[in-house]
Write an enzyme that holds these catalytic residues in place. Structure first.
Site, PDB file in Angstrom:
ATOM      1  N   LYS A 173      34.954  85.631  28.672  1.00 11.74           N
ATOM      2  CA  LYS A 173      34.702  84.341  28.019  1.00 11.74           C
ATOM      3  C   LYS A 173      34.421  83.277  29.083  1.00 11.74           C
ATOM      4  O   LYS A 173      35.279  82.955  29.887  1.00 11.74           O
ATOM      5  CB  LYS A 173      35.916  83.958  27.167  1.00 11.74           C
ATOM      6  CG  LYS A 173      36.214  84.978  26.065  1.00 11.74           C
ATOM      7  CD  LYS A 173      37.418  84.610  25.230  1.00 11.74           C
ATOM      8  CE  LYS A 173      38.700  84.655  26.009  1.00 11.74           C
ATOM      9  NZ  LYS A 173      39.897  84.557  25.149  1.00 11.74           N
ATOM     10  N   THR A 204      40.663  72.102  20.877  1.00 11.34           N
ATOM     11  CA  THR A 204      40.261  73.508  20.961  1.00 11.34           C
ATOM     12  C   THR A 204      41.451  74.456  21.066  1.00 11.34           C
ATOM     13  O   THR A 204      41.306  75.612  21.472  1.00 11.34           O
ATOM     14  CB  THR A 204      39.347  73.723  22.179  1.00 11.34           C
ATOM     15  OG1 THR A 204      40.050  73.285  23.369  1.00 11.34           O
ATOM     16  CG2 THR A 204      38.050  72.944  22.041  1.00 11.34           C
ATOM     17  N   GLY A 206      43.955  77.215  20.438  1.00 12.86           N
ATOM     18  CA  GLY A 206      43.901  78.438  19.650  1.00 12.86           C
ATOM     19  C   GLY A 206      42.570  79.163  19.690  1.00 12.86           C
ATOM     20  O   GLY A 206      42.388  80.168  18.993  1.00 12.86           O
ATOM     21  N   THR A 207      41.644  78.707  20.535  1.00  8.72           N
ATOM     22  CA  THR A 207      40.312  79.317  20.560  1.00  8.72           C
ATOM     23  C   THR A 207      40.366  80.806  20.882  1.00  8.72           C
ATOM     24  O   THR A 207      39.739  81.633  20.214  1.00  8.72           O
ATOM     25  CB  THR A 207      39.414  78.611  21.594  1.00  8.72           C
ATOM     26  OG1 THR A 207      39.405  77.212  21.327  1.00  8.72           O
ATOM     27  CG2 THR A 207      37.997  79.136  21.534  1.00  8.72           C
ATOM     28  N   GLY A 208      41.118  81.179  21.928  1.00  8.24           N
ATOM     29  CA  GLY A 208      41.178  82.576  22.347  1.00  8.24           C
ATOM     30  C   GLY A 208      41.820  83.476  21.311  1.00  8.24           C
ATOM     31  O   GLY A 208      41.327  84.586  21.040  1.00  8.24           O
ATOM     32  N   CYS A 209      42.922  83.023  20.724  1.00 13.19           N
ATOM     33  CA  CYS A 209      43.597  83.794  19.679  1.00 13.19           C
ATOM     34  C   CYS A 209      42.658  84.004  18.502  1.00 13.19           C
ATOM     35  O   CYS A 209      42.560  85.098  17.933  1.00 13.19           O
ATOM     36  CB  CYS A 209      44.847  83.062  19.188  1.00 13.19           C
ATOM     37  SG  CYS A 209      46.036  82.635  20.465  1.00 13.19           S
TER      38      CYS A 209
END
Length: 263
Positions: A173, A204, A206-209
């Site tokens: 990412k 932003t 929580g984007t990865g989860c």
């Protein structure tokens, strides 16, 4: 039948990341979300004020309870906190006939550590080898491999370094790079460059989860890895664009943006 997707991750009391974000994502994408809690955090828009991991036996019991009775079509992992938990979850995944999306969570959005330094080797040698897709961000790539990425051209080198630990696919990412939000998905032979416009929105959390859960949800529906990641990226891009203020710090992405867009 509605596909079943299991998240193995920590709880975020503020609701923006962790298991709460995972379950919201799964609902939004039309699958049945289930959870194995690995840790409890006291967390809000300003950061993580405390974290308490659960005993390995509690994590194993939750997993067996769900998988043995209900079954799963995909599993997603997030915060695993300790080497003992990483190794236990890796063993459980190895014995489960379902794709596994591994988000090697090391640090929160606010810079708080969510993985013990002693657990890094377990992630490398136990968890990554059982991953269908690993989804590290650039900080996690550096933490796991020592490779530091400062330009889009270096994403391939980062991907090769993560693939060396054994996941079938890796999604690097590149959201921390300047310019468009570009990610690289590769299995070492195929390359898929995924681009999206960067939205001027600081909310932003929580984007990865959310991305890892969206990938797992799409895999559970029977999509190929490239198809699943492409669809997940589209969903997350919309969620980031609709991220909203919450509390006094960084707010979450909007997991329900498609519902609101249609209302």
């Amino acid at each position: 039948m509605i596909p079943n997707v299991l998240t193995v991750a920590g709880s975020d009391s503020g609701g923006g990341a962790g298991i709460q974000a995972d379950l919201k994502t799964m609902l939004a994408l039309g699958v049945h979300g289930m959870s194995v809690v690995t840790a409890v955090t006291a967390q809000n828009s300003l950061g993580v004020q405390g974290a308490w991991e659960l005993p390995v036996e509690a994590v194993r019991a939750q997993y067996r309870s769900v998988v043995d009775d209900i079954g799963v079509q995909a599993v997603k992992t997030g915060m695993l906190a300790s080497a003992e938990l990483v190794e236990a979850v890796a063993e459980l995944l190895a014995g489960t006939d379902a794709p596994a999306v591994v988000d090697p969570v090391g640090v929160s959005k606010h810079g708080d550590s969510l993985l013990a330094a002693s657990a890094l080797d377990s992630v490398r040698t136990k968890l990554l080898p059982v991953a269908t897709v690993a989804t590290p961000n650039l900080d996690e790539v550096a933490q796991l491999t020592g490779v530091r990425v400062e330009s889009e051209e270096q994403l391939l080198r980062a991907a090769a370094a993560v693939l060396a630990y054994g996941p079938r696919w890796v999604l690097i990412k590149g959201g921390h790079l300047p310019g468009d939000a570009v990610d690289l998905l590769t299995d070492g032979s195929e390359e898929h460059w995924l681009r999206a416009p960067r939205h001027d929105n600081r909310h932003t959390h929580g984007t990865g989860c959310t991305l890892a859960s969206a990938i797992a949800s799409q895999l559970a529906k029977g999509r190929s890895v490239p198809e699943a990641v492409t669809a997940a990226k589209e969903y997350v891009t919309g969620a980031v664009a609709a991220g909203f203020a919450l509390g006094g710090g960084i707010g979450p992405v909007d997991h329900g943006w498609r519902f609101r867009a249609g209302s």
